[in-house]
Write an enzyme that holds these catalytic residues in place. Structure first.
Site, PDB file in Angstrom:
ATOM      1  N   CYS A 215     -15.526  13.106 -42.673  1.00 32.51           N
ATOM      2  CA  CYS A 215     -16.392  12.155 -41.982  1.00 32.51           C
ATOM      3  C   CYS A 215     -16.006  10.727 -42.388  1.00 32.51           C
ATOM      4  O   CYS A 215     -14.949  10.252 -42.020  1.00 32.51           O
ATOM      5  CB  CYS A 215     -17.860  12.479 -42.255  1.00 32.51           C
TER       6      CYS A 215
ATOM      7  N   HIS B 215     -18.255  18.693 -41.510  1.00 35.05           N
ATOM      8  CA  HIS B 215     -18.526  18.742 -42.944  1.00 35.05           C
ATOM      9  C   HIS B 215     -18.388  20.157 -43.501  1.00 35.05           C
ATOM     10  O   HIS B 215     -19.381  20.904 -43.570  1.00 35.05           O
ATOM     11  CB  HIS B 215     -19.944  18.253 -43.213  1.00 35.05           C
TER      12      HIS B 215
ATOM     13  N   GLU C 286     -18.151  20.990 -46.543  1.00 39.25           N
ATOM     14  CA  GLU C 286     -18.936  21.088 -47.782  1.00 39.25           C
ATOM     15  C   GLU C 286     -20.393  21.454 -47.514  1.00 39.25           C
ATOM     16  O   GLU C 286     -21.115  21.853 -48.435  1.00 39.25           O
ATOM     17  CB  GLU C 286     -18.841  19.777 -48.578  1.00 39.25           C
TER      18      GLU C 286
END
Length: 227
Positions: free
Chosen positions: A86, A194, A196
């Site tokens: 991002c 994302h 994560e």
């Protein structure tokens, strides 16, 4: 293997990235403040999402001039894995490490939801735990995630197999449905979604964990075995 999560003023996904590397993956990881950073002793560099410097000027533009940037360039040159997610992707674009630029989303709205991605290249150090053309579910959260490059650059990305992920249903207008790209050498990945935030079933998907497992597997194969 030891990960450095570089923290800029305005980063807000740094703890998520730290959790993915340390708790979900089980690797060593540190949060490294950008001013005091010495990342030379780390095996991989993670640039998290957020709003570095409040996204003033352009997203990632000020962070790309910060003190730690030359060390990141050195890590890239040394062949270490560098992942920008991002805002981290935006920083890599502003650094010129990856080609192209990021525009506001096509519908000019912030988007935050799970998104299906297609694994276009399953042979990079970031994607080796996936299958080619596999569809995975990874969340997005951005207002300026509309990736742009000219037609010549797009053809070059395709010719060099630098497109790692595309959107199954393009949410933001990105050229070529691009969700993530690598550098020519293959040790830098920038992506808007994302991973994560998709490392545990509790979070809605575990599909992102395999990206971090890919980095660890690559490191073990190229460093641990030869140690």
């Amino acid at each position: 293997m030891k990960f450095a999560v570089v923290v800029f003023p305005g980063s807000n996904c740094d703890r998520d990235m730290y959790h993915a590397a340390k708790d979900a993956l089980g690797a060593e990881a540190d949060l490294v403040w950008y001013k005091e950073a010495d990342i030379s002793g780390y095996d991989a560099i993670l640039l998290p999402g957020g709003f570095s410097y409040g996204d003033y000027l352009r997203s990632g533009a000020i962070a790309a001039t910060s003190p730690v940037i030359e060390q990141i360039r050195q890590a890239v040159e040394d062949g270490k894995p560098v992942l920008g997610v991002c805002n981290g992707f935006q920083v890599l674009l502003e650094m010129g490490i990856l080609p192209g630029a990021m525009l506001k989303n096509e519908k000019l709205k912030f988007m935050c939801h799970f998104q299906n991605l297609i694994v276009e290249n399953a042979e990079t150090m970031f994607t080796r735990e996936y299958e080619a053309k596999e569809v995975i579910s990874i969340p997005i959260a951005h207002g300026e995630g509309n990736y742009y490059c000219d037609s010549e650059t797009l053809e070059e990305l395709r010719a060099n197999n630098q497109i790692a992920f595309t959107y199954e249903n393009n949410p933001n207008g990105s050229v070529g449905d691009i969700a993530g790209i690598t550098n020519k050498e293959g040790n830098v990945l920038g992506m808007m979604p994302h991973p994560e935030r998709a490392v545990e079933t509790l979070l809605g998907s575990e599909d992102g964990l395999r990206l971090f497992q890919s980095i660890l597997t690559h490191w073990r194969n190229t460093h641990a075995i030869n140690a």
